[in-house]
Design an enzyme around this catalytic site. Structure first.
Site, PDB file in Angstrom:
ATOM      1  N   LYS A 202      50.836 -10.946  32.971  1.00 47.88           N
ATOM      2  CA  LYS A 202      50.741 -11.089  34.321  1.00 47.88           C
ATOM      3  C   LYS A 202      51.630 -12.357  35.038  1.00 47.88           C
ATOM      4  CE  LYS A 202      46.846 -11.691  37.753  1.00 47.88           C
ATOM      5  NZ  LYS A 202      46.928 -10.439  38.733  1.00 47.88           N
TER       6      LYS A 202
HETATM    7  C1  LIG Z   1      49.083  -5.029  38.895  1.00 50.43           C
HETATM    8  C2  LIG Z   1      47.830  -5.319  38.373  1.00 50.43           C
HETATM    9  N1  LIG Z   1      46.822  -4.359  37.922  1.00 50.43           N
HETATM   10  C3  LIG Z   1      45.755  -4.461  37.773  1.00 50.43           C
HETATM   11  C4  LIG Z   1      44.980  -5.693  38.285  1.00 50.43           C
HETATM   12  C5  LIG Z   1      43.475  -5.566  37.854  1.00 50.43           C
HETATM   13  O1  LIG Z   1      43.334  -6.931  37.062  1.00 50.43           O
HETATM   14  P1  LIG Z   1      41.961  -7.614  36.749  1.00 50.43           P
HETATM   15  O2  LIG Z   1      40.767  -6.564  36.944  1.00 50.43           O
HETATM   16  O3  LIG Z   1      41.880  -8.496  35.785  1.00 50.43           O
HETATM   17  O4  LIG Z   1      42.100  -8.644  38.075  1.00 50.43           O
HETATM   18  C6  LIG Z   1      45.641  -6.594  38.815  1.00 50.43           C
HETATM   19  C7  LIG Z   1      44.849  -7.782  39.355  1.00 50.43           C
HETATM   20  O5  LIG Z   1      45.014  -8.689  38.518  1.00 50.43           O
HETATM   21  C8  LIG Z   1      47.004  -6.437  38.919  1.00 50.43           C
HETATM   22  O6  LIG Z   1      47.826  -7.389  39.720  1.00 50.43           O
END
Ligand SMILES: Cc1ncc(COP(=O)(O)O)c(C=O)c1O
Length: 319
Positions: A157
């Site tokens: 991330k």
């Molecule tokens: C590109 C992306 N995909 C998926 C997610 C979903 O991840 P999470 O459930 O850990 O927030 C996020 C958000 O964080 C994201 O930015």
């Protein structure tokens, strides 16, 4: 965004308006940062952070993948977050930890730049809207492909990687849709610009797996477990674009968006055009888990200790 009182920066609680960095901060120029999106809910057992340690683990993994040693222990970030929530007087909020290459060197070799860490909290409603959560949203398959595993690290991330999501989000917004769905480098369905995606057909739920360049979402993991506990079959496999249109139900999930149904994709109505039965059942179960209403998922909650609120209130009185 309404300002909160305090932000945590490199070990100190500083007033919101003083939480500043130099314009030559490395991360601002080259995207050399990693972050998390976390939520605290006002639950049955008091304010509590959802899957806190999973988010901190992912933050540290993202940082390691970009060769950024974190100058704090995991536990220090966890306790700073809990104290920040209490000192800002929040019972529920969004939490944004950020680790970035700071001020000191320029150029693409970042290893001599300091690593700065900060945590912010603010009140943030459902990212795709309460109405979207209730009635479903309209999405568009983006002309932008999700970043590929041969050029970046989809599992991290990382700040710079989000330019990909930003392009997709702007494109979908300008075209009159509420969200973008990105295909992976092969052309299979990957995820939303900030959410993972699930497709329901004949009572079975399909979702792209790790090799499809998804972010390994913490909401996704929780919802998969909840669905399996409900006796729903969940299959992780490649999902073709047309399967979106042929689905009975489609929904996305993420920390910011929570569980949001899709009612239209590329102007194809999904199912009846309203959130489907399975989606609504899973959404309800997920909301119950987030708010501590289900005993078996309470282990996912990291409560903000009541003493931290009492200490914050006492120091306000002294001030
Ligand atoms: C590109 C992306 N995909 C998926 C997610 C979903 O991840 P999470 O459930 O850990 O927030 C996020 C958000 O964080 C994201 O930015």
């Amino acid at each position: 965004m309404d300002p909160a009182d305090l932000i945590w920066m490199n070990g100190e609680f500083v007033p919101w308006e003083d939480a500043k960095v130099h314009v030559l901060t490395h991360g601002l120029h080259y995207g050399t940062g990693v972050f998390e999106g976390v939520r605290c809910y006002d639950t049955e057992i008091g304010p509590a952070v959802f899957r806190h340690s999973d988010h901190i683990d992912r933050l540290f993994k993202s940082s390691e993948l970009y060769y950024m040693p974190v100058p704090f222990e995991r536990e220090a970030l966890r306790s700073a977050t809990l104290e920040l929530i209490a000192r800002n007087g929040f019972r529920s909020c969004y939490i944004r930890p950020l680790i970035m290459r700071g001020y000191g060197t320029m150029g693409l070799f970042p290893l001599d730049a300091p690593v700065d860490v900060c945590i912010a909290t603010w009140e943030w409603g459902a990212y795709l809207g309460e109405e979207g959560k209730r009635d479903g949203i309209r999405a568009k398959v983006s002309s932008w492909r999700r970043i590929g595993p041969d050029s970046l690290i989809p599992q991290a991330k990382a700040s710079g990687q989000y330019l990909n999501s930003v392009l997709a989000k702007i494109e979908s917004h300008k075209a009159g849709y509420e969200e973008a769905i990105l295909l992976d480098h092969i052309g299979n369905v990957c995820e939303g610009s900030g959410e993972n995606i699930f497709v329901v057909r004949d009572g079975v739920v399909y979702t792209p797996g790790q090799s499809a360049s998804i972010l390994d979402g913490i909401s996704r993991k929780s919802i998969v477990q909840i669905m399996r506990d409900m006796g729903i079959e969940v299959v992780e496999r490649d999902v073709a674009r047309a399967e979106l249109y042929l689905a009975d139900e489609v929904f996305v999930c993420g920390t910011a968006a929570e569980l949001t149904p899709l009612r239209e994709i590329d102007d194809h109505t999904i199912g009846s055009g309203k959130p489907g039965e399975l989606t609504v059942a899973v959404q309800t179960a997920y909301e119950d888990a987030l708010h501590g209403r289900t005993e078996r998922y309470r282990e996912w909650l990291d409560p903000v200790p009541a003493e931290l609120y009492e200490a914050a209130a006492a120091s306000d009185l002294v001030a």
